[in-house]
Scaffold this motif. Sequence first.
Motif, short mmCIF file in Angstrom:
data_model
loop_
_atom_site.label_atom_id
_atom_site.label_comp_id
_atom_site.label_asym_id
_atom_site.label_seq_id
_atom_site.Cartn_x
_atom_site.Cartn_y
_atom_site.Cartn_z
N ASP A 1 0.82 -1.20 0.00
CA ASP A 1 0.00 0.00 0.00
C ASP A 1 0.86 1.26 0.00
O ASP A 1 2.09 1.19 -0.10
N GLU A 2 0.22 2.40 0.11
CA GLU A 2 0.92 3.68 0.02
C GLU A 2 1.86 3.93 1.19
O GLU A 2 2.73 4.79 1.13
N ASN A 3 1.75 3.11 2.25
CA ASN A 3 2.63 3.22 3.41
C ASN A 3 3.65 2.09 3.48
O ASN A 3 4.19 1.80 4.54
N HIS A 4 3.87 1.42 2.35
CA HIS A 4 4.83 0.32 2.25
C HIS A 4 4.42 -0.86 3.13
O HIS A 4 5.27 -1.58 3.66
N GLY B 1 10.63 -0.81 6.18
CA GLY B 1 9.61 0.22 6.22
C GLY B 1 9.53 1.08 4.98
O GLY B 1 8.69 1.98 4.91
N ASN B 2 10.39 0.80 4.00
CA ASN B 2 10.37 1.61 2.77
C ASN B 2 10.58 0.76 1.53
O ASN B 2 11.13 1.22 0.53
N THR C 1 1.74 -0.72 -6.40
CA THR C 1 1.26 -0.11 -5.17
C THR C 1 -0.25 0.08 -5.29
O THR C 1 -0.74 0.61 -6.29
N ASP D 1 -3.29 1.92 -3.52
CA ASP D 1 -3.65 2.94 -2.55
C ASP D 1 -4.89 2.48 -1.79
O ASP D 1 -5.95 2.26 -2.38
#
Length: 487
Positions: A373-376, A384-385, A391, A393
Amino acid sequence: MKPLPALARGLAAMALVCLLAACSTSAGPKASGPAPSGVAIWASSTDAVRRLERQADIPLSAAPTARDDAVRIDPGRQDQEIVGYGAAMTDASALLIQNVLTLAERQRLIAELFGVDGLALNLLRVPIGASDFSPSHYSLDDVPAGTSDPSLAGFSMAKPLEAQIPALQAARKVNPGLVLMASPWSAPGWMKDSGSLIKGQLKLQNYDAFARYFVRYLDAMDQALLPVRYVTVQNEPAFEPADYPGMRFAAADRARFVAQHLGPALTARGTPVGILEWDHNWDKPEEPLAVLGDSAARAHVSGVAWHCYAGDPAVMAQVHRAWPDKDVFFSECSGGDWAPDWGGSLGWMTDNLIIAPTRAGSRGSILWNLALDENHGPRLGGCGNCRAVVTIDSRTHAITRNVEYYVLGHVSRFVRPGARRIASDGGPGGLTHAAFRNPDGSLVLLAHNASKAILRLTVAGGGQGFATDIPAGDVMTFVWREQVQRP
């Protein structure tokens, strides 16, 4: 899916915006075959203006005048059979596909990723239990702290059934030839000296239980109509992560486990499942070499799997030369925010995750998460990245096709299961390449111009050839029909 006329103008406008952004319309590029007597070309550029974009066909003729720097193709010199290309169906990926997207959105994305007219991915890695890209830490046989379950009475597929198995079944419905490779991040905590999914090693007295754990998992996947063709003994066995499931498993211990427990258990099961050794980085080739050096373990090992996070990809060929009867697979690499340059990632991944493994004998390449998702995420611990193939959303359901999508697409859309790598030698300085012959006789050349200047590419072989320019940094896939009939 072909857009309705009323929507065509809006989709075209969106496509223009997406040339510079990472977004895209609801369907990715579609494959189409080469012209009957020409060479079809697809290209991706370092500035991302071209992303797996069909170029004008060029003529195929009698081999061009030989140049010293020509790429020489020999379809008669064949090497490994290709299994396929893909990514990992982590819990994160499956939850996003199954629980975030609507049914119609999910069906479109699955068709795009796995359908023959889409990306045609056909090789998926599946964690056995939780990985760092799971919203909770679990195994398939968790028991209260301080207790154990050597009979595996508590074995349960409840967690995978929430999203992972339905997502895999949907993918297999679109692509019945889907091949699965399964990997544990950790044995159940009660089997380990840490008593936890976090850190620790497998207790010797639980080697047999862990082998039976594999068997229970494989049987359950068969019942779900998701047969697993390969298992790796342990994900990244030389690493003990501090905040997500993992298990250190030394080479000598892996050899004992495979020789005395896992290998015999899978043989007794009757359904062929290949055991892949290592499943970790390029920096420690001595690890798989040690396991393969054990004759009892070697009898059960079908190949070696590799990750990208440390070392030199050249070691894949080194190990394969030592044991040429063992398969090679590339089984994990993730891009992320640490490598934001689209063109740099395009070139590095093409060279190191597709071309280098192929030339080292690899039968396929698997990238890390299929979707995030948009927050990895979602995730609990770990990276975390990290970046996924796509991806999703979670708020808008917009789908971003990342550079990994196009790296995979340059081979997955054109190199079909059962293809053979064929000899491709020479070429101008700065050009990397790999060539394939599909079961239908079509030929495929993947090429990357790693230099900073336009290169003149001349391809010759089998009494035919072609020539074209490759812009600096471009990745190109060429597809054509061999005119000489071969068995």
